[in-house]
Write a protein that holds these residues in place. Structure first.
Motif, mmCIF file in Angstrom:
data_model
loop_
_atom_site.group_PDB
_atom_site.id
_atom_site.type_symbol
_atom_site.label_atom_id
_atom_site.label_comp_id
_atom_site.label_asym_id
_atom_site.label_seq_id
_atom_site.Cartn_x
_atom_site.Cartn_y
_atom_site.Cartn_z
ATOM 1 N N LYS A 31 3.443 -4.435 7.482
ATOM 2 C CA LYS A 31 3.558 -2.973 7.422
ATOM 3 C C LYS A 31 4.583 -2.547 6.374
ATOM 4 C CE LYS A 31 2.297 -2.401 12.309
ATOM 5 N NZ LYS A 31 2.794 -2.036 13.666
ATOM 6 N N SER A 32 5.665 -3.311 6.269
ATOM 7 C CA SER A 32 6.689 -3.011 5.281
ATOM 8 C C SER A 32 6.154 -3.211 3.865
ATOM 9 C CB SER A 32 7.914 -3.906 5.510
ATOM 10 O OG SER A 32 8.895 -3.701 4.520
ATOM 11 N N ILE A 33 5.365 -4.283 3.672
ATOM 12 C CA ILE A 33 4.758 -4.539 2.364
ATOM 13 C C ILE A 33 3.784 -3.423 2.001
ATOM 14 C CG2 ILE A 33 3.197 -6.072 1.100
ATOM 15 C CD1 ILE A 33 4.434 -8.410 2.660
ATOM 16 N N LEU A 34 3.000 -2.982 2.961
ATOM 17 C CA LEU A 34 2.033 -1.909 2.715
ATOM 18 C C LEU A 34 2.732 -0.625 2.269
ATOM 19 C CD1 LEU A 34 -0.427 -2.402 5.719
ATOM 20 C CD2 LEU A 34 -0.930 -2.754 3.295
ATOM 21 N N LYS A 35 3.860 -0.358 2.866
ATOM 22 C CA LYS A 35 4.604 0.852 2.509
ATOM 23 C C LYS A 35 5.061 0.789 1.048
ATOM 24 C CE LYS A 35 8.504 3.729 3.992
ATOM 25 N NZ LYS A 35 9.622 3.875 4.978
ATOM 26 N N GLY A 36 5.593 -0.371 0.636
ATOM 27 C CA GLY A 36 6.032 -0.512 -0.747
ATOM 28 C C GLY A 36 4.860 -0.572 -1.717
ATOM 29 N N LEU A 37 3.764 -1.166 -1.269
ATOM 30 C CA LEU A 37 2.600 -1.345 -2.125
ATOM 31 C C LEU A 37 1.878 -0.028 -2.390
ATOM 32 C CD1 LEU A 37 1.496 -3.958 -3.371
ATOM 33 C CD2 LEU A 37 -0.182 -4.039 -1.515
ATOM 34 N N SER A 38 1.915 0.875 -1.433
ATOM 35 C CA SER A 38 1.175 2.138 -1.569
ATOM 36 C C SER A 38 1.622 2.923 -2.799
ATOM 37 C CB SER A 38 1.348 2.993 -0.309
ATOM 38 O OG SER A 38 2.708 3.385 -0.154
#
Length: 269
Positions: free
Chosen positions: A109-116
């Motif tokens: 979830k943390s990666i998704l936030k940065g990736l968005s």
């Protein structure tokens, strides 16, 4: 497997971006064959990171082996849903609430936030996902961007897959580009770039930063390669002079008589 089924299956698995639906035209003589191509369609959809919009949603989700729950069931962390996917029709159904739990789920979830932020800034039509894998010890990160222009006779896909190991902060993966151009010919570009990096911090923002840097570097490499091809190899393929070794005077081309003026002599009768 029958020879016809094997041949059509190979066409499915090797179909260019946005063109797998055309394969069904090869089954006209065997209408029941489509129902037997499930494994080939599944392999294509999972390897190509096919995207689908869930009923009632405008955000595409990704089909991949990393997001599979088995039995044509897949899940998406960002939307907290699971769904059934028909590999032949590429339609999603039976959407349900699904919550992935565990240490790697929080990291995903943390990666998704940065990736968005990165994806929205650099792609016009893309989907991305992150999924805990290998008994919750690693995270698979997937990015796929499609651009189809059949009216201009070309389709393209950018897809990248990374595996992040939080125990070593290592990031490994690959970037693949697939472009098919088919106006008055048939040209296809297929690339595969391996990526290896060390993430300075194990948080999602650090992973997203390394991915952004790797993909920017590869994009610049591609641009340089295209320039080199245009100025070098492609130019060398063109004949500098006609077979007569004489330049054509284009202002007189309308008055040329085939075999005489162009050939440099009297035309034979």
């Amino acid at each position: 497997m029958s020879s016809h089924k094997a041949i059509v299956s190979s066409f499915v698995e090797g179909a260019p971006p946005g063109e797998v639906g055309h394969i069904q035209s090869l089954t006209i003589s065997s209408p029941n064959l489509v129902s037997e191509l499930g494994p080939a369609f599944q392999k294509y959809n999972e390897e190509q990171f096919t995207t689908v919009k869930l009923p009632g949603s405008s955000q595409p989700v990704i089909i991949s082996s990393h997001s599979s729950l088995g039995g044509n069931q897949y899940y998406d962390i960002e939307s907290s849903t699971s769904f059934t996917f028909d590999h032949t029709t590429q339609k999603a159904s039976a959407v349900e609430s699904y919550v992935s739990e565990g240490p790697s789920a929080d990291l995903a979830k943390s990666i998704l936030k940065g990736l968005s932020i990165y994806v929205k800034e650099h792609f016009t039509n893309a989907a991305y996902g992150a999924y805990p894998i290998e008994s919750d010890s690693k995270v698979a990160v997937v990015i796929v961007a499609n651009k189809y222009s059949p009216n201009n006779f070309w389709n393209g896909r950018w897809r990248s897959l990374y595996i992040f190991d939080p125990s070593t902060n290592s990031l490994e993966g690959s970037i693949k580009v697939d472009v098919h151009y088919y106006e008055d010919g048939n040209v296809r570009l297929l690339t595969n770039k391996s990526v290896a990096a060390s993430v300075s911090s194990g948080v999602g923002a650090g992973v997203a930063k390394e991915i952004a840097a790797a993909e920017k570097k590869y994009q610049e490499e591609l641009n340089r390669s295209f320039t080199s091809l245009s100025e070098g190899a492609f130019k060398a393929l063109r004949r500098q002079l006609p077979v007569t070794r004489q330049k054509i005077e284009w202002d007189k081309v309308a008055s040329y008589r085939l075999g005489q003026d162009i050939g440099g002599g009297a035309a034979r009768r």
